[in-house]
Write an enzyme that holds these catalytic residues in place. Structure first.
Site, short mmCIF file in Angstrom:
data_model
loop_
_atom_site.label_atom_id
_atom_site.label_comp_id
_atom_site.label_asym_id
_atom_site.label_seq_id
_atom_site.Cartn_x
_atom_site.Cartn_y
_atom_site.Cartn_z
N LYS A 149 -6.67 3.56 -3.42
CA LYS A 149 -7.10 3.50 -2.02
C LYS A 149 -7.38 4.92 -1.53
CE LYS A 149 -5.19 2.10 2.51
NZ LYS A 149 -4.03 1.43 3.16
N ASP A 162 0.86 -1.18 0.00
CA ASP A 162 0.00 0.00 0.00
C ASP A 162 0.90 1.23 0.00
OD1 ASP A 162 -1.74 -2.14 0.59
OD2 ASP A 162 -3.08 -0.84 1.74
N LYS A 178 -9.90 0.31 -2.68
CA LYS A 178 -9.81 0.03 -1.25
C LYS A 178 -10.24 1.26 -0.47
CE LYS A 178 -6.66 -1.27 2.51
NZ LYS A 178 -5.32 -1.78 2.88
#
Length: 219
Positions: A156, A94, A185
């Site tokens: 995300k 991430d 996400k």
């Protein structure tokens, strides 16, 4: 999506990114992830080797962060972080997009920054945190499009450490922008089943939260 415990657990990244997290805390996080069937544990890079060893042979993936939490690291540093994390056993990364560079219109730099991590990841899943609370809608769309160009796998919403976390309208905008070819996400402030359901209905197919166990207890 049917909101039973198994289905909900399977889209949650069980997250522990507190500064004070110890090995003991990580072991507990991994234990919970295996028990409940979470998609992954999302932890700091220094804990990846430990988590990878503990979760070896399970279906739970090891996720870690790159350029966290501000995204302002040099591209070479982010690429090295990504490579090291994968070598240590990370399955998913991430990374934080360079927000300042995006806002000043340095799009080539931002795209190259993300692509460098995607290439260093050697096939590991890359989720790009665009930190929506700092961006206009136009900048959010631009961020999503350039992430898609790089071959990243997810966009995300948030680190969970900025001014605000995930918003339903941002998730919906991100999904409309990228289509169905990438994942979305949602992370930041998702602590109830109701909020998780709202994010999924808006287009999220992965949820980052430290409250996964509490959410499952609400089913």
């Amino acid at each position: 999506m049917e909101y039973n415990r198994q289905n909900v657990a399977s889209i949650i990244d069980h997250t522990l990114l507190k500064a004070e997290a110890t090995d003991k805390n990580i072991l507990q996080c991994c234990k919970e992830a295996k028990k409940y069937g979470f998609a992954s544990v999302c932890i700091h890079p220094c804990h990846v080797k430990l988590a990878a060893e503990v979760l070896k042979g399970s279906k739970v993936k090891v996720a870690t962060v790159v350029g966290f939490p501000l995204g302002a690291n040099l591209t070479s540093v982010k690429a090295f972080e990504a490579l090291q994390a994968v070598e240590d056993g990370a399955d998913e990364l991430d990374m934080v997009l360079n927000i300042g560079a995006l806002k000043q219109g340095n799009i080539d730099y931002v795209e190259k920054d993300v692509r460098a991590v995607v290439e260093a990841a050697k096939g590991a899943i890359v989720k790009v945190i665009i930190e929506t609370c700092y961006l206009t809608n136009e900048e959010k769309v631009l961020a999503c499009k350039l992430c898609k160009n790089t071959g990243a796998h997810f966009v995300k919403t948030s680190t969970g450490l900025a001014l605000a976390g995930a918003l339903v309208e941002d998730v919906a905008l991100m999904r409309r922008t990228i289509g169905m070819e990438m994942g979305v996400k949602a992370a930041g402030g998702i602590r109830t089943l109701e909020s998780l359901e709202a994010m999924v209905e808006a287009g999220a197919n992965r949820i980052g939260t430290s409250a996964g166990v509490k959410i499952l207890d609400q089913i």
